[in-house]
Design an enzyme around this catalytic site. Sequence first.
Site, PDB file in Angstrom:
ATOM      1  N   TYR A  57       0.824  -1.217   0.000  1.00 30.19           N
ATOM      2  CA  TYR A  57       0.000   0.000   0.000  1.00 30.19           C
ATOM      3  C   TYR A  57       0.863   1.275   0.000  1.00 30.19           C
ATOM      4  O   TYR A  57       0.345   2.369  -0.211  1.00 30.19           O
ATOM      5  CB  TYR A  57      -0.948   0.052   1.213  1.00 30.19           C
ATOM      6  CG  TYR A  57      -1.847  -1.145   1.423  1.00 30.19           C
ATOM      7  CD1 TYR A  57      -2.008  -2.117   0.435  1.00 30.19           C
ATOM      8  CD2 TYR A  57      -2.543  -1.315   2.610  1.00 30.19           C
ATOM      9  CE1 TYR A  57      -2.827  -3.224   0.649  1.00 30.19           C
ATOM     10  CE2 TYR A  57      -3.373  -2.414   2.822  1.00 30.19           C
ATOM     11  CZ  TYR A  57      -3.496  -3.368   1.833  1.00 30.19           C
ATOM     12  OH  TYR A  57      -4.303  -4.453   2.057  1.00 30.19           O
ATOM     13  N   HIS A 120       1.101 -11.688   2.876  1.00 32.17           N
ATOM     14  CA  HIS A 120      -0.021 -11.026   2.195  1.00 32.17           C
ATOM     15  C   HIS A 120      -0.821 -11.977   1.300  1.00 32.17           C
ATOM     16  O   HIS A 120      -2.039 -11.881   1.222  1.00 32.17           O
ATOM     17  CB  HIS A 120       0.534  -9.854   1.367  1.00 32.17           C
ATOM     18  CG  HIS A 120      -0.458  -8.801   1.035  1.00 32.17           C
ATOM     19  ND1 HIS A 120      -0.140  -7.472   0.993  1.00 32.17           N
ATOM     20  CD2 HIS A 120      -1.771  -8.855   0.719  1.00 32.17           C
ATOM     21  CE1 HIS A 120      -1.209  -6.773   0.658  1.00 32.17           C
ATOM     22  NE2 HIS A 120      -2.210  -7.582   0.490  1.00 32.17           N
TER      23      HIS A 120
HETATM   24  N1  LIG Z   1      -5.122  -8.817   2.315  1.00 31.03           N
HETATM   25  C1  LIG Z   1      -5.554  -8.462   1.143  1.00 31.03           C
HETATM   26  O1  LIG Z   1      -5.210  -9.034   0.096  1.00 31.03           O
HETATM   27  C2  LIG Z   1      -6.506  -7.293   1.050  1.00 31.03           C
HETATM   28  C3  LIG Z   1      -7.192  -7.030  -0.155  1.00 31.03           C
HETATM   29  C4  LIG Z   1      -8.085  -5.970  -0.183  1.00 31.03           C
HETATM   30  C5  LIG Z   1      -8.279  -5.200   0.962  1.00 31.03           C
HETATM   31  N2  LIG Z   1      -7.579  -5.453   2.119  1.00 31.03           N
HETATM   32  C6  LIG Z   1      -7.746  -4.641   3.348  1.00 31.03           C
HETATM   33  O2  LIG Z   1      -9.123  -4.475   3.635  1.00 31.03           O
HETATM   34  C7  LIG Z   1      -9.461  -3.088   3.598  1.00 31.03           C
HETATM   35  C8  LIG Z   1     -10.860  -2.903   3.069  1.00 31.03           C
HETATM   36  O3  LIG Z   1     -11.009  -3.398   1.751  1.00 31.03           O
HETATM   37  P1  LIG Z   1     -11.240  -2.443   0.496  1.00 31.03           P
HETATM   38  O4  LIG Z   1     -10.673  -1.108   0.804  1.00 31.03           O
HETATM   39  O5  LIG Z   1     -10.720  -3.133  -0.690  1.00 31.03           O
HETATM   40  O6  LIG Z   1     -12.838  -2.406   0.374  1.00 31.03           O
HETATM   41  P2  LIG Z   1     -14.060  -1.839   1.258  1.00 31.03           P
HETATM   42  O7  LIG Z   1     -13.610  -1.416   2.600  1.00 31.03           O
HETATM   43  O8  LIG Z   1     -15.148  -2.849   1.144  1.00 31.03           O
HETATM   44  O9  LIG Z   1     -14.513  -0.570   0.413  1.00 31.03           O
HETATM   45  C9  LIG Z   1     -13.767   0.616   0.360  1.00 31.03           C
HETATM   46  C10 LIG Z   1     -14.445   1.545  -0.661  1.00 31.03           C
HETATM   47  O10 LIG Z   1     -15.775   1.862  -0.248  1.00 31.03           O
HETATM   48  C11 LIG Z   1     -15.914   3.263  -0.039  1.00 31.03           C
HETATM   49  N3  LIG Z   1     -16.668   3.434   1.223  1.00 31.03           N
HETATM   50  C12 LIG Z   1     -16.199   3.278   2.480  1.00 31.03           C
HETATM   51  N4  LIG Z   1     -17.172   3.464   3.389  1.00 31.03           N
HETATM   52  C13 LIG Z   1     -18.297   3.748   2.694  1.00 31.03           C
HETATM   53  C14 LIG Z   1     -19.628   4.054   3.086  1.00 31.03           C
HETATM   54  N5  LIG Z   1     -19.994   4.076   4.371  1.00 31.03           N
HETATM   55  N6  LIG Z   1     -20.528   4.318   2.105  1.00 31.03           N
HETATM   56  C15 LIG Z   1     -20.187   4.272   0.788  1.00 31.03           C
HETATM   57  N7  LIG Z   1     -18.921   3.981   0.362  1.00 31.03           N
HETATM   58  C16 LIG Z   1     -17.983   3.730   1.316  1.00 31.03           C
HETATM   59  C17 LIG Z   1     -14.529   3.826   0.038  1.00 31.03           C
HETATM   60  O11 LIG Z   1     -14.491   5.114  -0.548  1.00 31.03           O
HETATM   61  P3  LIG Z   1     -13.815   6.411   0.170  1.00 31.03           P
HETATM   62  O12 LIG Z   1     -12.471   6.002   0.667  1.00 31.03           O
HETATM   63  O13 LIG Z   1     -13.760   7.367  -0.963  1.00 31.03           O
HETATM   64  O14 LIG Z   1     -14.758   6.843   1.255  1.00 31.03           O
HETATM   65  C18 LIG Z   1     -13.722   2.849  -0.815  1.00 31.03           C
HETATM   66  O15 LIG Z   1     -13.821   3.202  -2.177  1.00 31.03           O
HETATM   67  C19 LIG Z   1      -8.353  -2.470   2.725  1.00 31.03           C
HETATM   68  O16 LIG Z   1      -8.237  -1.087   2.892  1.00 31.03           O
HETATM   69  C20 LIG Z   1      -7.153  -3.249   3.184  1.00 31.03           C
HETATM   70  O17 LIG Z   1      -6.698  -2.753   4.432  1.00 31.03           O
HETATM   71  C21 LIG Z   1      -6.712  -6.509   2.156  1.00 31.03           C
END
Ligand SMILES: NC(=O)c1ccc[n+]([C@@H]2O[C@H](COP(=O)([O-])OP(=O)(O)OC[C@H]3O[C@@H](n4cnc5c(N)ncnc54)[C@H](OP(=O)(O)O)[C@@H]3O)[C@@H](O)[C@H]2O)c1
Length: 286
Positions: A57, A120
């Site tokens: 990241y 990861h």
């Molecule tokens: N280990 C892995 O391989 C892996 C893979 C993917 C993710 N992750 C981890 O999991 C975390 C979460 O996953 P993710 O970021 O992919 O997906 P997520 O949390 O499901 O979705 C994030 C997206 O949704 C938006 N959002 C957030 N809250 C919202 C709400 N209340 N209403 C409407 N839209 C909203 C955000 O936009 P804004 O930021 O513009 O508000 C962002 O675009 C990551 O940040 C990371 O730390 C790990």
Amino acid sequence: MSTKLTLQSTYPLLGDAGAEMPVLGFGVYKSPQDVTERSVTTALKTGYRHIDSAQYYENEAQVGNAVRAWCLETHTSRRDVFVTTKIIFPAKTKEETLESLRESVQKVNLDGYVDCFLIHTPTSGPEGRKHLWEALKELHSEGKVVTIGVSNFGVKHLQELIDRNETPAVNQIEIHPWCQQRPIVELCKKHKIVVQAYCPIVRGEHADDADVLKIAEKHKVDWSQVLLRWSLQKGYVPLPKSDTPSRIASNADLYGFELDDEDMKTLDAKDQGAKGAVAPNPVDCE
Ligand SMILES: NC(=O)c1ccc[n+]([C@@H]2O[C@H](COP(=O)([O-])OP(=O)(O)OC[C@H]3O[C@@H](n4cnc5c(N)ncnc54)[C@H](OP(=O)(O)O)[C@@H]3O)[C@@H](O)[C@H]2O)c1
């Protein structure tokens, strides 16, 4: 059980006596470097105590800066905040891999340790995974990480570790109603491996789902809060990401309502298996 959950709730971690993980995490994937510090500070002010970063990241230092400044400002102990990072690939030698892990700890720069370091993905193959795990164990014995675990590990990857008596404390995988990963969850439960749920709000892809909206209306909450509450009530550790202050707040406002059995059943019925995943899902790779 679920009604007692609060923003301060934690789960115990396997193997590391006394180590606990806050049940709600804050993701920073795709949070740009010039925004991460502000978002993490907002999250900490809101009450999140668990931040999920990764080498990939490229914002480990910004996460550390925000946590350090906030702890100083609020006279909070660094021990009260849980910071995770992750490594994807092993280097040529174990020493070089270890150096990469130490570099992350240095970037985070929080009293010389991170709370959790994860492999990861399982994509480096059996030898690569073993190499990474050995390096993480070495970092652990140096006192530079409290707990070690894995991410995107499928059943066979977890079993590989379990068979060597090396059960990880954590497996971070994509989990939400459309992608429930049941065999992995079952194995994790059996071995007391904490399941962290990434993409817990499915990156907004199902924001218009009629059933979710109906449940949201019933409880007078947002669709996103319904999905996060489902995750909490399943016993997972959801890691919602947002760089929007109002969403950072609403994604943590999950403790004034509870999904009933019917709501849970409706959401449980949405599983589409691997088809329901929104992120690359390497749980079946060699
Ligand atoms: N280990 C892995 O391989 C892996 C893979 C993917 C993710 N992750 C981890 O999991 C975390 C979460 O996953 P993710 O970021 O992919 O997906 P997520 O949390 O499901 O979705 C994030 C997206 O949704 C938006 N959002 C957030 N809250 C919202 C709400 N209340 N209403 C409407 N839209 C909203 C955000 O936009 P804004 O930021 O513009 O508000 C962002 O675009 C990551 O940040 C990371 O730390 C790990």
